[in-house]
Design an enzyme around this catalytic site. Sequence first.
Site, PDB file in Angstrom:
ATOM      1  N   GLU A 151     -73.265 -82.858  -3.430  1.00  0.00           N
ATOM      2  CA  GLU A 151     -73.091 -83.749  -4.647  1.00  0.00           C
ATOM      3  C   GLU A 151     -72.574 -83.461  -6.144  1.00  0.00           C
ATOM      4  OE1 GLU A 151     -77.001 -85.610  -5.354  1.00  0.00           O
ATOM      5  OE2 GLU A 151     -76.538 -87.178  -3.396  1.00  0.00           O
ATOM      6  N   GLU A 309     -77.205 -88.627   4.135  1.00  0.00           N
ATOM      7  CA  GLU A 309     -78.143 -88.544   3.145  1.00  0.00           C
ATOM      8  C   GLU A 309     -78.441 -89.163   2.745  1.00  0.00           C
ATOM      9  OE1 GLU A 309     -79.381 -86.786   0.060  1.00  0.00           O
ATOM     10  OE2 GLU A 309     -78.313 -84.718  -0.278  1.00  0.00           O
TER      11      GLU A 309
HETATM   12  C1  GLA Z   1     -80.137 -85.874  -3.273  1.00  0.00           C
HETATM   13  C2  GLA Z   1     -79.098 -84.551  -2.618  1.00  0.00           C
HETATM   14  C3  GLA Z   1     -80.275 -83.924  -1.579  1.00  0.00           C
HETATM   15  C4  GLA Z   1     -81.821 -84.401  -2.458  1.00  0.00           C
HETATM   16  C5  GLA Z   1     -81.819 -85.861  -2.309  1.00  0.00           C
HETATM   17  C6  GLA Z   1     -82.568 -86.282  -2.738  1.00  0.00           C
HETATM   18  O1  GLA Z   1     -78.782 -87.071  -2.770  1.00  0.00           O
HETATM   19  O2  GLA Z   1     -78.169 -84.116  -2.766  1.00  0.00           O
HETATM   20  O3  GLA Z   1     -80.415 -82.582  -2.400  1.00  0.00           O
HETATM   21  O4  GLA Z   1     -82.247 -84.610  -3.857  1.00  0.00           O
HETATM   22  O5  GLA Z   1     -80.706 -86.576  -3.744  1.00  0.00           O
HETATM   23  O6  GLA Z   1     -83.385 -88.432  -2.480  1.00  0.00           O
END
Ligand code: GLA
EC number: 3.2.1.23
Length: 677
Positions: A151, A309
């Site tokens: 991210e 995710e």
């Molecule tokens: C993001 C991050 C993860 C985690 C999630 C929690 O997407 O990439 O490492 O922190 O949020 O929702």
Amino acid sequence: MINDKLPKIWHGGDYNPEQWDSKEIWDEDVRMFKLAGIDVATLNVFSWALNQPNEDTYNFDWLDDKINRLYENGIYTCLATSTAAHPAWMAKKYPDVLRVDFYGRKRKFGSRHNSCPNSPTYREYSERIAEKLAERYKDHPAVLIWHVSNEYGGYCYCDNCQDAFRGWLSDKYGTIEKLNKAWNTGFWGHTFYEWDEIVAPNMLSEEREDNVSDFQGISLDYRRFQSDSLLDCYKLEYKAIRKHVPTNIPITTNLMGTYPMLDYFKWAKEMDVVSWDNYPAIDTPYSYTAMTHDLMRGLKGGQPFMLMEQTPSQQNWQPYNSLKRPGVMRLWSYQAIGRGADTILYFQLRRSVGACEKYHGAVIEHVGHENTRVFNEVAQLGRELNQLSDTLLDARVNAKVAIVFDWENRWATELSSGPSVSLDYVNEVHKYYDALYKLNVQVDMIGVEEDLNKYDVVIAPVLYMVKEGYAAKVEKFVENGGTFLTTFFSGIVNETDIVTLGGYPGELRNVLGIWAEEIDALHPDETNQIVMNEVRGKMSGKYSCNLLFDLIHTEGAEAVAEYGSDFYKGMPVLTVNEFGQGKAWYIASSPDAEFLVDFLKTVCDEAGVKPLLAVPDGVETTERVKDGQNYLFVLNHNNEEVTIELQDSAYKEVLTDEQVSGNLVLKEKGVLILAKV
Ligand code: GLA
Ligand code: ZN
């Protein structure tokens, strides 16, 4: 296919075994993963400090052990490079890795996603560890894909960034005179004579807390520059991996949907496959999530993407972290698949015991066993994804309507001081998307570089910035029979936010056949009316509009509706211009939802664009196509069952293998995947 070693929709997610020091737990993990039908684990996302305890030592034994343990049990690895949080020793020894924030404060060690993208230390060490990992795991049969950092996001305003910005500007403009012209620095005596007079435009300089800038030119360029700087970091790691890893193993980084700070269309060019993290809140409109999936699919011209995710149950970082209600995780997973996802991955496989994510949902909850609602729902989906096998992999979405989305245009509208603080680019785009969603019309979200000719209708809400060549491209498209549609506050500026003189909407004036003389902005609670001059398609009578109100004159276009009140009562608010074989619509204000549904229904009917299927409210449709076979997804977001009328078509229900036709009852949160027979 993302990687043909696993020819099915991948099922798994982020796994942080390094947070435990217990063979018993690791064995339990594997046992439960198998029960849940998990076949991919994302490893090594935040383990830089573990991998590299000091400047010269690297230690990947733990990672060997975890990759192998999983692989021996049939679970593949999505291998991250661990560079999303630098080690504490690095921050202590090389403070250049620490960012300076928007307020001009030098950050200390802490949190994550925190490295300065122009730090020589960060660049050197992140590239180096990516290469070491690549050398070590290049042939490992478990590794399906590489996941660079995590991210990417945020901006830095440190001196290294500022220096690099000056270099970036001198590459872009060549001479300081050209830069002065591009930014219109004659305003407020901002003329620059030397490159090093230019400073990073944060709170100490041109910008304010609400992101509005006193100088849009420099602020826009700083956004481009910071997006490029982080992209350079990604590319460094990408190349380091590619030096060793063959091209049949893809490399990605996880994006964040409509995240404002990075130009994802530019990023996607450097990614083998787009992946993204989907975290809607309980009250996020379903159509907003749908739009975001479509946008992520659009980044690489419609290529399937990875859902990298999603939470199996709840987040920890929202103000109120509601649970996904029974059936919702499954429903939203199919929403992703129906819109182009070829993987369903979760954050996280096991819940942490400490720090801020201990209240974040996981496949394995703190109770530690499989007898939980969440685990059962994950396991059920796991079985279904096994059953689906490769049926849907690589299937495409064939949309005839496109909505244009452009990050630079978004930055420019939001940096602008005036005409309204309430103008929100993404909201305006979403309003148009939402109407098409309700009409069950499939949409592609496209960037400004996309070819328009494959579409019947192209909608560009608030196309404030018209880039070089774009107006000509729109004219060609309309001339050849396309329908183009744009709104108020379009065609105003060029790429450096300099106004196109000669009347708004500038370069789009010709194709639209109108010109705008003034722009009124009222408090969003105040409305005007869209009064139809006559019935046209589904549009009749009166609708409401708010926010901005262009005072326009027709010069070739037909006025289809006019304002109902204020001193510009009777002036056109909706126009259409016949241009070549096609037509171009202009909506001079921000209309209500009812208007948009009637209007876009009319536009689609006139352009011959058909809905996928008529369904009750709260039911979503989307379709993927593979080898000439259509797969229609029908998703019931309602809390009660609904009846779906299949009309005259007969289908096979892919998940049950049953032949269906006529009227079908779809239970609450239910999913149908219908293959036309
Ligand atoms: C993001 C991050 C993860 C985690 C999630 C929690 O997407 O990439 O490492 O922190 O949020 O929702
Ligand atoms: Zn910096």
